[in-house]
Design an enzyme around this catalytic site. Structure first.
Site, PDB file in Angstrom:
ATOM      1  N   LEU A 193     134.665 117.277   2.111  1.00  0.00           N
ATOM      2  CA  LEU A 193     134.811 116.253   3.150  1.00  0.00           C
ATOM      3  C   LEU A 193     136.121 116.416   3.912  1.00  0.00           C
ATOM      4  CD1 LEU A 193     133.491 113.167   1.153  1.00  0.00           C
ATOM      5  CD2 LEU A 193     132.249 114.704   2.687  1.00  0.00           C
ATOM      6  N   SER A 194     136.930 117.405   3.505  1.00  0.00           N
ATOM      7  CA  SER A 194     138.221 117.591   4.171  1.00  0.00           C
ATOM      8  C   SER A 194     138.086 117.947   5.655  1.00  0.00           C
ATOM      9  CB  SER A 194     139.047 118.647   3.436  1.00  0.00           C
ATOM     10  OG  SER A 194     139.408 118.144   2.165  1.00  0.00           O
TER      11      SER A 194
ATOM     12  N   LYS B 295     142.689 127.696  -7.005  1.00  0.00           N
ATOM     13  CA  LYS B 295     143.992 127.007  -7.022  1.00  0.00           C
ATOM     14  C   LYS B 295     145.066 127.724  -7.844  1.00  0.00           C
ATOM     15  CE  LYS B 295     142.391 122.292  -6.245  1.00  0.00           C
ATOM     16  NZ  LYS B 295     142.533 120.886  -6.625  1.00  0.00           N
TER      17      LYS B 295
ATOM     18  N   ASP C 205     148.010 117.412  -4.874  1.00  0.00           N
ATOM     19  CA  ASP C 205     147.105 116.626  -5.735  1.00  0.00           C
ATOM     20  C   ASP C 205     147.876 115.586  -6.559  1.00  0.00           C
ATOM     21  OD1 ASP C 205     144.692 117.816  -4.991  1.00  0.00           O
ATOM     22  OD2 ASP C 205     144.911 119.426  -6.458  1.00  0.00           O
TER      23      ASP C 205
ATOM     24  N   ALA D 235     142.922 118.324 -20.491  1.00  0.00           N
ATOM     25  CA  ALA D 235     144.185 119.069 -20.472  1.00  0.00           C
ATOM     26  C   ALA D 235     144.056 120.302 -19.590  1.00  0.00           C
ATOM     27  CB  ALA D 235     144.583 119.450 -21.894  1.00  0.00           C
TER      28      ALA D 235
ATOM     29  N   ALA E 123     143.306 119.742 -13.511  1.00  0.00           N
ATOM     30  CA  ALA E 123     143.406 118.406 -12.919  1.00  0.00           C
ATOM     31  C   ALA E 123     144.360 117.534 -13.738  1.00  0.00           C
ATOM     32  CB  ALA E 123     142.023 117.768 -12.852  1.00  0.00           C
TER      33      ALA E 123
HETATM   34  P1  ATR Z   1     139.909 121.026 -14.042  1.00  0.00           P
HETATM   35  O1  ATR Z   1     140.666 121.974 -13.176  1.00  0.00           O
HETATM   36  O2  ATR Z   1     138.884 120.198 -13.320  1.00  0.00           O
HETATM   37  O3  ATR Z   1     140.811 120.191 -14.889  1.00  0.00           O
HETATM   38  P2  ATR Z   1     139.429 122.704 -16.330  1.00  0.00           P
HETATM   39  O4  ATR Z   1     140.809 123.264 -16.204  1.00  0.00           O
HETATM   40  O5  ATR Z   1     138.285 123.620 -16.630  1.00  0.00           O
HETATM   41  O6  ATR Z   1     139.007 121.935 -14.996  1.00  0.00           O
HETATM   42  O7  ATR Z   1     139.483 121.535 -17.438  1.00  0.00           O
HETATM   43  C1  ATR Z   1     138.354 120.802 -17.808  1.00  0.00           C
HETATM   44  C2  ATR Z   1     138.749 119.722 -18.830  1.00  0.00           C
HETATM   45  O8  ATR Z   1     137.591 118.947 -19.136  1.00  0.00           O
HETATM   46  C3  ATR Z   1     139.266 120.282 -20.141  1.00  0.00           C
HETATM   47  O9  ATR Z   1     140.225 119.397 -20.679  1.00  0.00           O
HETATM   48  C4  ATR Z   1     137.983 120.293 -20.998  1.00  0.00           C
HETATM   49  O10 ATR Z   1     138.221 120.239 -22.387  1.00  0.00           O
HETATM   50  P3  ATR Z   1     138.461 121.597 -23.254  1.00  0.00           P
HETATM   51  O11 ATR Z   1     139.884 122.009 -22.987  1.00  0.00           O
HETATM   52  O12 ATR Z   1     138.241 121.188 -24.661  1.00  0.00           O
HETATM   53  O13 ATR Z   1     137.472 122.601 -22.751  1.00  0.00           O
HETATM   54  C5  ATR Z   1     137.332 119.018 -20.542  1.00  0.00           C
HETATM   55  N1  ATR Z   1     135.898 119.022 -20.782  1.00  0.00           N
HETATM   56  C6  ATR Z   1     134.957 119.697 -20.077  1.00  0.00           C
HETATM   57  N2  ATR Z   1     133.734 119.478 -20.605  1.00  0.00           N
HETATM   58  C7  ATR Z   1     133.900 118.641 -21.667  1.00  0.00           C
HETATM   59  C8  ATR Z   1     133.024 118.044 -22.618  1.00  0.00           C
HETATM   60  N3  ATR Z   1     131.714 118.274 -22.589  1.00  0.00           N
HETATM   61  N4  ATR Z   1     133.564 117.240 -23.566  1.00  0.00           N
HETATM   62  C9  ATR Z   1     134.890 116.994 -23.597  1.00  0.00           C
HETATM   63  N5  ATR Z   1     135.771 117.540 -22.719  1.00  0.00           N
HETATM   64  C10 ATR Z   1     135.287 118.347 -21.767  1.00  0.00           C
END
Ligand code: ATR
Length: 280
Positions: free
Chosen positions: A21-22, A71, A107, A132, A135
């Site tokens: 949407l940017s 990113k 962000d 973690a 984001a």
């Molecule tokens: P983003 O840049 O959106 O933060 P990311 O770096 O891939 O994407 O991080 C995704 C986050 O969502 C991680 O903290 C991930 O947990 P893990 O480090 O254990 O993978 C969390 N996440 C994604 N799917 C999940 C799920 N089904 N249950 C719990 N945590 C989930």
């Protein structure tokens, strides 16, 4: 929109990018200020990222936003990186200063500003961050810059939460920063979901919804029209709920300011999002 020989170009690099949407938000802002500027979406595949970055210089774009999945991988391709973006480990905005490409991260500012715009006090509060990943890193840096009392990082893979907590503790020694594999919301004033849980209707809740108290602020970076299941449940329980729409607005607000040096027209940008079905 009329383009001219003098039109100043900006845009966004992402894969996918069609949902963004940017373009609507920034082009509305340019029109509002009668600027001869244009914001275009560029679908950049990972294997072409390096060439696309060279294209920013070659074509004289004033800058670009950067979204998933670029990113982090874009960082070594830039000339300078703002210290906050280095700390976060991600860039979402590039400014082209006469061929020198500077990376920024708007962000963290966007998230914090989205809370402040809703009148939420951050200083002195106890925050739980769920997730973690990238984001979470932006959210944690943004919040810690505002004088939290404590932060708990909760992640399925607790190792990752440990590493992020340790990294943040060095930078913010005055704040109690810990990691855990589960959340006990009795020790939280604000909880932020940065995981992708909630994107799909069948996802489990990222926390136990029975723990939601009316005095909690509940934020979810996942944006879904009508709210994620977490936000809907939090709303029913009387919590103050914040979705990702404000973050989208305010990260764009700061990017606009970096490129143009002008005060971004926030109501026009808000209206552009509203017309696209996103209520901030
Ligand atoms: P983003 O840049 O959106 O933060 P990311 O770096 O891939 O994407 O991080 C995704 C986050 O969502 C991680 O903290 C991930 O947990 P893990 O480090 O254990 O993978 C969390 N996440 C994604 N799917 C999940 C799920 N089904 N249950 C719990 N945590 C989930």
């Amino acid at each position: 929109m009329e383009l001219s020989g003098r039109t100043c170009m900006v845009g966004i690099f992402g894969d996918p990018v069609a949902h963004s949407l940017s373009p609507a938000m920034h082009n509305t802002a340019f029109r509002e200020l009668n600027m001869d500027w244009c914001y275009a979406p560029f679908h950049v595949l990972p294997r072409y990222l390096e060439e696309a970055v060279r294209g920013v210089r070659a074509l004289g774009l004033r800058g670009v936003n950067v979204t998933v999945p670029h990113k982090e991988t874009i960082m070594p391709l830039l000339d300078v990186i703002d210290p906050e973006a280095v700390a976060i480990g991600a860039v979402n905005t590039i400014v082209n200063e006469g061929g020198v490409l500077a990376g920024h991260n708007t962000d963290a500012f966007g998230f914090v500003r989205s809370l402040e715009a809703k009148g939420i006090l951050i200083s002195g509060r106890r925050v739980h961050v769920l997730g973690a990943g990238g984001a979470a890193r932006a959210v944690c840096h943004g919040l810690l810059g505002k004088g939290l009392s404590s932060m708990l990082i909760v992640n399925r893979t607790v190792d990752k939460a440990d590493r992020l907590a340790a990294h943040l503790a060095v930078r913010y020694p005055g704040v109690d920063i810990r990691a855990a594999s589960g959340t006990d919301l009795s020790t939280a004033d604000i909880v932020v979901n940065t995981t992708s849980l909630g994107l799909h209707a069948s996802d489990p809740f990222p926390l136990d919804p029975m723990d939601l108290r009316a005095d909690l602020v509940v934020c979810d970076l996942v944006y879904r029209p009508g709210g994620t299941p977490l936000l809907r449940r939090a709303d029913e329980r009387g919590c103050h709920v914040i979705d990702g729409a404000g973050m989208l607005l305010w990260q764009g607000w700061q990017a606009f300011k970096l490129w143009t040096g002008l005060e971004p027209p926030v109501s026009a940008m808000t209206e552009a999002l509203r017309q696209a079905g996103v209520q901030t």
